[in-house]
Design an enzyme around this catalytic site. Structure first.
Site, PDB file in Angstrom:
ATOM      1  N   ASP A 141       0.845  -1.195   0.000  1.00 60.96           N
ATOM      2  CA  ASP A 141       0.000   0.000   0.000  1.00 60.96           C
ATOM      3  C   ASP A 141       0.881   1.246   0.000  1.00 60.96           C
ATOM      4  O   ASP A 141       1.767   1.391   0.853  1.00 60.96           O
ATOM      5  CB  ASP A 141      -0.909  -0.009   1.229  1.00 60.96           C
ATOM      6  CG  ASP A 141      -2.037   1.011   1.114  1.00 60.96           C
ATOM      7  OD1 ASP A 141      -2.471   1.283  -0.016  1.00 60.96           O
ATOM      8  OD2 ASP A 141      -2.477   1.530   2.151  1.00 60.96           O
ATOM      9  N   HIS A 148      -3.157  14.364   0.809  1.00 63.05           N
ATOM     10  CA  HIS A 148      -3.355  13.537   2.005  1.00 63.05           C
ATOM     11  C   HIS A 148      -2.130  13.588   2.910  1.00 63.05           C
ATOM     12  O   HIS A 148      -2.255  13.777   4.130  1.00 63.05           O
ATOM     13  CB  HIS A 148      -3.644  12.089   1.590  1.00 63.05           C
ATOM     14  CG  HIS A 148      -3.728  11.129   2.733  1.00 63.05           C
ATOM     15  ND1 HIS A 148      -4.723  11.174   3.683  1.00 63.05           N
ATOM     16  CD2 HIS A 148      -2.921  10.090   3.095  1.00 63.05           C
ATOM     17  CE1 HIS A 148      -4.550  10.216   4.569  1.00 63.05           C
ATOM     18  NE2 HIS A 148      -3.443   9.542   4.245  1.00 63.05           N
ATOM     19  N   GLU A 214     -10.095   4.472   4.122  1.00 62.66           N
ATOM     20  CA  GLU A 214      -9.160   5.138   3.232  1.00 62.66           C
ATOM     21  C   GLU A 214      -9.654   4.902   1.813  1.00 62.66           C
ATOM     22  O   GLU A 214      -9.721   3.760   1.346  1.00 62.66           O
ATOM     23  CB  GLU A 214      -7.729   4.617   3.415  1.00 62.66           C
ATOM     24  CG  GLU A 214      -7.133   5.089   4.736  1.00 62.66           C
ATOM     25  CD  GLU A 214      -5.642   4.856   4.842  1.00 62.66           C
ATOM     26  OE1 GLU A 214      -5.008   5.530   5.670  1.00 62.66           O
ATOM     27  OE2 GLU A 214      -5.112   3.994   4.113  1.00 62.66           O
ATOM     28  N   GLU A 216      -9.256   4.557  -1.726  1.00 60.32           N
ATOM     29  CA  GLU A 216      -8.120   4.231  -2.579  1.00 60.32           C
ATOM     30  C   GLU A 216      -8.576   3.490  -3.832  1.00 60.32           C
ATOM     31  O   GLU A 216      -9.700   3.015  -3.926  1.00 60.32           O
ATOM     32  CB  GLU A 216      -7.106   3.339  -1.845  1.00 60.32           C
ATOM     33  CG  GLU A 216      -6.562   3.898  -0.547  1.00 60.32           C
ATOM     34  CD  GLU A 216      -5.410   3.063   0.015  1.00 60.32           C
ATOM     35  OE1 GLU A 216      -4.684   2.429  -0.800  1.00 60.32           O
ATOM     36  OE2 GLU A 216      -5.236   3.051   1.247  1.00 60.32           O
ATOM     37  N   ASP A 248      -8.832   0.683   2.462  1.00 61.60           N
ATOM     38  CA  ASP A 248      -7.882   0.160   3.439  1.00 61.60           C
ATOM     39  C   ASP A 248      -8.318   0.653   4.823  1.00 61.60           C
ATOM     40  O   ASP A 248      -7.841   1.676   5.315  1.00 61.60           O
ATOM     41  CB  ASP A 248      -6.465   0.638   3.105  1.00 61.60           C
ATOM     42  CG  ASP A 248      -5.409  -0.142   3.855  1.00 61.60           C
ATOM     43  OD1 ASP A 248      -5.634  -1.337   4.104  1.00 61.60           O
ATOM     44  OD2 ASP A 248      -4.355   0.425   4.181  1.00 61.60           O
ATOM     45  N   ARG A 252      -7.236   4.380  13.577  1.00 58.96           N
ATOM     46  CA  ARG A 252      -6.335   5.521  13.727  1.00 58.96           C
ATOM     47  C   ARG A 252      -5.695   5.593  15.115  1.00 58.96           C
ATOM     48  O   ARG A 252      -4.533   5.987  15.239  1.00 58.96           O
ATOM     49  CB  ARG A 252      -7.092   6.824  13.451  1.00 58.96           C
ATOM     50  CG  ARG A 252      -7.662   6.947  12.046  1.00 58.96           C
ATOM     51  CD  ARG A 252      -6.585   6.908  10.995  1.00 58.96           C
ATOM     52  NE  ARG A 252      -7.144   7.157   9.657  1.00 58.96           N
ATOM     53  CZ  ARG A 252      -6.468   7.014   8.533  1.00 58.96           C
ATOM     54  NH1 ARG A 252      -5.203   6.617   8.572  1.00 58.96           N
ATOM     55  NH2 ARG A 252      -7.030   7.240   7.367  1.00 58.96           N
ATOM     56  N   GLN A 255      -3.109   2.921  15.283  1.00 57.24           N
ATOM     57  CA  GLN A 255      -2.026   3.328  14.399  1.00 57.24           C
ATOM     58  C   GLN A 255      -1.128   4.394  15.033  1.00 57.24           C
ATOM     59  O   GLN A 255       0.100   4.330  14.936  1.00 57.24           O
ATOM     60  CB  GLN A 255      -2.611   3.855  13.076  1.00 57.24           C
ATOM     61  CG  GLN A 255      -1.570   4.273  12.054  1.00 57.24           C
ATOM     62  CD  GLN A 255      -2.214   4.740  10.757  1.00 57.24           C
ATOM     63  OE1 GLN A 255      -3.424   4.685  10.582  1.00 57.24           O
ATOM     64  NE2 GLN A 255      -1.395   5.198   9.830  1.00 57.24           N
ATOM     65  N   LYS A 268      -3.874  -1.756  10.385  1.00 56.12           N
ATOM     66  CA  LYS A 268      -4.251  -1.933   8.982  1.00 56.12           C
ATOM     67  C   LYS A 268      -4.533  -3.391   8.621  1.00 56.12           C
ATOM     68  O   LYS A 268      -5.157  -3.652   7.585  1.00 56.12           O
ATOM     69  CB  LYS A 268      -3.104  -1.448   8.087  1.00 56.12           C
ATOM     70  CG  LYS A 268      -2.715   0.011   8.277  1.00 56.12           C
ATOM     71  CD  LYS A 268      -3.624   0.923   7.509  1.00 56.12           C
ATOM     72  CE  LYS A 268      -3.067   2.343   7.479  1.00 56.12           C
ATOM     73  NZ  LYS A 268      -3.867   3.228   6.645  1.00 56.12           N
ATOM     74  N   THR A 272      -8.942  -5.241   4.395  1.00 57.56           N
ATOM     75  CA  THR A 272      -8.872  -4.334   3.246  1.00 57.56           C
ATOM     76  C   THR A 272      -9.924  -4.816   2.265  1.00 57.56           C
ATOM     77  O   THR A 272      -9.912  -5.993   1.874  1.00 57.56           O
ATOM     78  CB  THR A 272      -7.484  -4.376   2.592  1.00 57.56           C
ATOM     79  OG1 THR A 272      -6.496  -3.961   3.534  1.00 57.56           O
ATOM     80  CG2 THR A 272      -7.428  -3.466   1.373  1.00 57.56           C
ATOM     81  N   GLU A 379      -9.194  13.192   7.886  1.00 57.91           N
ATOM     82  CA  GLU A 379      -9.038  14.518   7.293  1.00 57.91           C
ATOM     83  C   GLU A 379     -10.353  15.287   7.263  1.00 57.91           C
ATOM     84  O   GLU A 379     -10.383  16.483   7.559  1.00 57.91           O
ATOM     85  CB  GLU A 379      -8.501  14.386   5.870  1.00 57.91           C
ATOM     86  CG  GLU A 379      -7.150  13.716   5.757  1.00 57.91           C
ATOM     87  CD  GLU A 379      -6.872  13.297   4.328  1.00 57.91           C
ATOM     88  OE1 GLU A 379      -6.367  14.129   3.548  1.00 57.91           O
ATOM     89  OE2 GLU A 379      -7.180  12.131   3.994  1.00 57.91           O
TER      90      GLU A 379
END
Length: 432
Positions: A141, A148, A214, A216, A248, A252, A255, A268, A272, A379
């Site tokens: 990834d 971002h 996420e 993606e 994904d 947070r 993480q 993570k 996915t 975000e």
């Protein structure tokens, strides 16, 4: 006609199909698309390869058995993944696309006028179950959206120096877990892990409190490279079979505590999600656009001429368990990505790392330049400080149990669409 002109004919924006649902300008699966996937249905529980056209699926194994699809390997579409077909190479992928486009074209009577044959090879998508289309040997990834990376750097480090010095020099990535890649519609369980609360000296163990998406895309390796033999940037796209949508899922808070010094791990690895249909690069060709200007100019091994971005509209919807309608929480576009897929693959293999058929490579979160085009709740809510208002009331800072998240992506042509279909996941409570 030459093979190249035959291929070009499959992209003709005026081409229409006798499968009328494929001709609607907002249907993801136009005759210009023809994405590949794996499905089963009540009539035949065996997993096998199919191609989406409008609201239908073409059973490729049945079509080959009927003598209407010429492929080098017998029963290659009877397998429960696409890997063996993909391994036949780009000439085979293109040949199948050309043959299908001709068979499904409005003025071709072969299938159109044979009711028994149509019944044997067409399955309604509504009557089918879609499965993970690949055996995925490896998953990596990337972290390739400048917007971002700038947002995250501003949030957690120094806004004046949001990008670390290496970010503008190479595509940053980590190796993820192929084992936990799941197909759209698979429920996702909220992960447990270590959380470091700001008012406590030591971490606690518990359910993730800041679960995120996420937004993606991912690309699928169609032709690998041998160990020790890198893929050149200018050759990289020839090694890519196609693209999927990719979510994904990210914990947070887990993480934030674990990622120093080696990056994300349990935050993570739990899931996915990818969309079930793989859209070929050939189908995306008419939507090729210039990538963002790169400054400084990359090192020589990361340079390529021409346009290597694609105009793919992207959006995410969130529907709480109690809501009848979803709220659109972001809209953005793949064309914003700073590092291209070709550059990602060239960098991935420059050390001599080998890739294999079916390997999955994530783009990294795709964020645009405006606050409503960010690709994660981290975000969009600025780490929970600015909750989003939902359509039927209530707010979200991060994902709650029972929430359903749907990613969508498409390229809009003149009267037709090349889309990916939905990429859906619903969050289940953490294990006690």
């Amino acid at each position: 006609m030459s093979a190249l002109s035959d291929l070009q004919a499959t992209l003709d924006p005026s081409r229409r199909s006798w499968v009328e649902s494929a001709n609607h300008s907002t249907n993801d699966f136009s005759i210009q698309n023809l994405p590949f996937g794996i499905f089963s249905d009540a009539r035949n529980s065996a997993r096998r390869a199919g191609v989406a056209i409008g609201d239908e699926i073409v059973d490729l194994d049945a079509l080959q058995a009927a003598g209407l699809l010429s492929v080098a390997q017998e029963r290659v579409f009877a397998h429960d993944t696409l890997n063996d077909f993909i391994a036949l190479g780009r000439d085979a992928w293109r040949s199948v696309r050309i043959q299908l486009s001709d068979l499904l074209a409005r003025d071709t009577a072969t299938l159109r006028d044979d009711a028994a044959l149509r019944s044997a090879v067409l399955v309604r998508q509504a009557d089918a179950q879609l499965h993970l289309p690949l055996q995925i040997p490896g998953y990596s990834d990337f972290y390739s959206s400048k917007e971002h990376a700038t947002n995250v750097g501003s949030m957690f480090r120094d806004p004046k120096n949001a990008l670390l010095p290496n970010w503008l020099e190479m595509p940053i990535a980590y190796n993820g877990r192929a084992s936990s890649v799941v197909v759209s519609g698979t429920p996702v369980r909220r992960p447990n892990g270590q959380l470091k609360l700001p008012d406590q000296e030591r971490p606690v163990f518990g359910a993730c409190r800041k679960l995120d998406i996420e937004l993606e895309t991912g690309f699928v390796i169609g032709s690998g490279n041998a160990l020790g033999e890198p893929i050149a940037c200018e050759d990289a796209e020839a090694h890519i079979f196609g693209m999927v949508l990719l979510n994904d899922w990210s914990a947070r808070d887990i993480q934030q505590w674990e990622y120093v010094p080696l990056g994300p791990f349990n935050a993570k690895t739990f899931a996915t999600t990818i969309s079930p249909w793989i859209v070929t690069l050939d189908a995306l060709e008419p939507f090729r656009v210039a990538q963002p200007v790169q400054d400084p100019q990359p090192l020589a091994y990361l340079r390529h001429e021409g346009r290597h971005a694609f105009d793919i509209s992207l959006e995410v919807k969130l529907r709480p368990q109690s809501a009848s309608e979803a709220s659109t929480i972001t809209r953005t576009n793949f064309r914003h990505m700073y590092w291209t897929m070709a550059q990602q693959l060239a960098h991935h293999t420059v050390s001599g790392c080998n890739t294999r058929v079916g390997d999955l490579v994530g783009s990294g979160t795709i964020s645009g330049p405006t606050a409503d085009s960010f690709g994660s709740l981290l975000e969009l809510t600025w780490n929970g400080k600015n909750p989003l208002a939902l359509k039927e009331g209530g707010t979200r800072s991060f994902i709650e149990d029972g929430d359903e998240l749907t990613l969508a992506g498409w390229c809009q042509g003149d009267g037709y669409r090349v889309g990916f279909g939905p990429c859906v996941g619903e969050i289940q409570p953490a294990l006690k």
